[in-house]
Scaffold this motif. Structure first.
Motif, PDB file in Angstrom:
ATOM      1  N   GLY A  87       0.817  -1.199   0.000  1.00  0.00           N
ATOM      2  CA  GLY A  87       0.000   0.000   0.000  1.00  0.00           C
ATOM      3  C   GLY A  87       0.850   1.248   0.000  1.00  0.00           C
ATOM      4  O   GLY A  87       1.636   1.479  -0.902  1.00  0.00           O
ATOM      5  N   ARG A  88       0.750   2.025   1.066  1.00  0.00           N
ATOM      6  CA  ARG A  88       1.440   3.303   1.133  1.00  0.00           C
ATOM      7  C   ARG A  88       2.662   3.246   2.035  1.00  0.00           C
ATOM      8  O   ARG A  88       2.764   2.383   2.894  1.00  0.00           O
ATOM      9  N   ASP A  89       3.541   4.216   1.819  1.00  0.00           N
ATOM     10  CA  ASP A  89       4.621   4.467   2.773  1.00  0.00           C
ATOM     11  C   ASP A  89       4.087   5.494   3.760  1.00  0.00           C
ATOM     12  O   ASP A  89       3.892   6.670   3.413  1.00  0.00           O
ATOM     13  N   LEU A  90       3.825   5.060   4.982  1.00  0.00           N
ATOM     14  CA  LEU A  90       3.112   5.887   5.951  1.00  0.00           C
ATOM     15  C   LEU A  90       3.969   6.072   7.197  1.00  0.00           C
ATOM     16  O   LEU A  90       4.314   5.108   7.875  1.00  0.00           O
ATOM     17  N   ASP A 132       0.887  -1.938   4.149  1.00  0.00           N
ATOM     18  CA  ASP A 132       1.583  -0.662   4.095  1.00  0.00           C
ATOM     19  C   ASP A 132       2.954  -0.806   4.743  1.00  0.00           C
ATOM     20  O   ASP A 132       3.161  -1.672   5.591  1.00  0.00           O
ATOM     21  N   LYS A 188      10.189   8.100  -3.014  1.00  0.00           N
ATOM     22  CA  LYS A 188       9.030   7.201  -2.975  1.00  0.00           C
ATOM     23  C   LYS A 188       7.979   7.725  -3.956  1.00  0.00           C
ATOM     24  O   LYS A 188       7.941   8.904  -4.284  1.00  0.00           O
ATOM     25  N   ASP A 191       2.162   9.400  -4.885  1.00  0.00           N
ATOM     26  CA  ASP A 191       0.816   9.171  -4.382  1.00  0.00           C
ATOM     27  C   ASP A 191       0.798   8.257  -3.158  1.00  0.00           C
ATOM     28  O   ASP A 191      -0.255   7.861  -2.693  1.00  0.00           O
ATOM     29  N   LYS A 192       1.976   7.921  -2.640  1.00  0.00           N
ATOM     30  CA  LYS A 192       2.033   6.999  -1.505  1.00  0.00           C
ATOM     31  C   LYS A 192       2.761   7.578  -0.301  1.00  0.00           C
ATOM     32  O   LYS A 192       3.032   6.859   0.655  1.00  0.00           O
ATOM     33  N   LYS A 193       3.073   8.862  -0.327  1.00  0.00           N
ATOM     34  CA  LYS A 193       3.843   9.454   0.768  1.00  0.00           C
ATOM     35  C   LYS A 193       2.898  10.174   1.735  1.00  0.00           C
ATOM     36  O   LYS A 193       2.306  11.194   1.383  1.00  0.00           O
ATOM     37  N   VAL A 194       2.777   9.621   2.935  1.00  0.00           N
ATOM     38  CA  VAL A 194       1.817  10.142   3.906  1.00  0.00           C
ATOM     39  C   VAL A 194       2.489  10.261   5.273  1.00  0.00           C
ATOM     40  O   VAL A 194       3.235   9.372   5.692  1.00  0.00           O
ATOM     41  N   GLU A 287      -6.849   7.088   3.604  1.00  0.00           N
ATOM     42  CA  GLU A 287      -5.623   6.487   3.066  1.00  0.00           C
ATOM     43  C   GLU A 287      -5.804   4.977   3.002  1.00  0.00           C
ATOM     44  O   GLU A 287      -5.236   4.215   3.782  1.00  0.00           O
ATOM     45  N   THR A 289      -5.674   1.043   2.004  1.00  0.00           N
ATOM     46  CA  THR A 289      -4.701   0.077   1.488  1.00  0.00           C
ATOM     47  C   THR A 289      -5.322  -0.625   0.290  1.00  0.00           C
ATOM     48  O   THR A 289      -6.462  -1.076   0.377  1.00  0.00           O
TER      49      THR A 289
END
Length: 332
Positions: A87-90, A132, A188, A191-194, A287, A289
């Motif tokens: 998923g995201r890099d959180l 994630d 990164k 659209d995945k940097k949170v 956000e 996944t």
């Protein structure tokens, strides 16, 4: 299922057959040789030894076959299995300043300080984010990386529970926490940097101003969700009796709202543990996944086994040849 990565190496297999089809050298002249009795006995012993060690060409042939098969880089494809998609890099930035020890929260119907409530809610949130890469930054007077981005939510959770008030100092360096987060999220996908920033105060320390850090975060496509934690009212005891105070008077809501707005995130106000749980549920929706199923087939490389087999048979051939030489020398 067996699969060869470079099957064209199989064309090398017939090379050892060349020795059988190559023309043999013929003697240049005719001669008659008579052996005496001792030479006859020696000849018979050598013949027996030669028969005994005819294993050498066989070992060389097997070693060559194994070597060629190893060069094709064979792999064994296992059964398809479903894996959790990435998923995201959180990153989660958690305030550990001295004010986080204020006990204006409840946990299991008992009084709890802000950090204890945050840990409890974060634990459930992190476990729900499988797929994630989660990382933890803690900040007080300075900002530190508590846990790098990882899919290992169990370890991340453990590191969160080990965080204690005062680990990073007593003040609050919001700008430094954002700056460190940007550094850890560089390179990164945009659209995945949170970043989820949780604090109960205002920026009172650090080398980087929060407004500047937020501006740079926006340029790097880092979306920041901010959470202001702390109750609006709290009953405290004093020399003159009990009185109601606002334990969140130092919370800079304007700053947190501006940071979120500038980076495309949301600002949330957590006045209780229940509010905090609701906020993280909302963040799960904001956000998400990815839910698409991803299937993969495990690959097991057979290269090293074939390589070791080739070395083993080559060694056996060399030992056989050495025995022949030793046998000849013992009769000389």
């Amino acid at each position: 299922m067996l699969e060869l990565t470079w099957p064209w190496f199989l064309l090398l297999l017939p090379i050892p057959l060349i020795r059988f089809f190559a023309p043999k050298a013929k003697p240049k002249g005719n001669g008659i040789w008579w052996m005496n009795t001792d030479e006859l006995v020696h000849h018979q012993d050598t013949k027996l030894a030669s028969n005994r060690f005819q294993l050498e060409p066989l070992c060389l042939t097997v070693a060559w076959i194994l070597l060629v098969l190893a060069m094709t880089k064979p792999v064994w494809l296992g059964e398809p299995t479903k894996v959790v998609p990435s998923g995201r890099d959180l990153l989660i930035a958690l305030d550990l300043s001295g004010s986080m020890q204020v006990s204006d929260m409840t946990l299991n119907n008992q009084s709890a300080n802000r950090l204890e409530a945050a840990k409890s809610v974060l634990s459930d949130f992190i476990e729900a984010r499988r797929g994630d890469r989660i990382g933890i930054i803690v900040f007080g007077s300075k900002a530190y990386l508590q846990a790098p981005l990882s899919f290992d939510t169990t370890t991340i959770n453990q590191l969160v529970q080990e965080a204690q008030i005062g680990f990073a100092g007593e003040q609050t360096a919001i700008g430094d926490a954002i700056g460190l987060s940007i550094k850890r999220l560089e390179d990164k996908p945009s659209d995945k940097k949170v970043l989820i920033l949780m604090t109960d105060g205002a920026n009172t320390a650090g080398r980087v101003q929060p407004e500047q850090a937020a501006e740079f975060a926006a340029s790097q496509n880092v979306r920041i969700h901010t959470i202001g934690i702390g109750a609006d009212s709290m009953l405290v005891q004093s020399f003159f009796g009990s009185k109601v105070v606002n334990p969140s008077s130092d919370l800079d809501e304007t700053l947190l709202k501006n940071i979120a707005a500038q980076t495309g995130g949301e600002y949330f106000r957590a006045k209780s543990t229940e509010d905090l749980r609701a906020i993280y549920q909302t963040l799960d929706e904001l956000e998400p996944t990815p839910a698409e199923d991803i299937w993969q087939r495990p690959l097991t490389s057979l290269f090293h086994w074939l390589g070791l087999g080739a070395i083993a048979f080559l060694s056996l051939a060399l030992l056989s040849n050495r025995e022949i030489v030793w046998h000849k020398r013992s009769h000389s």
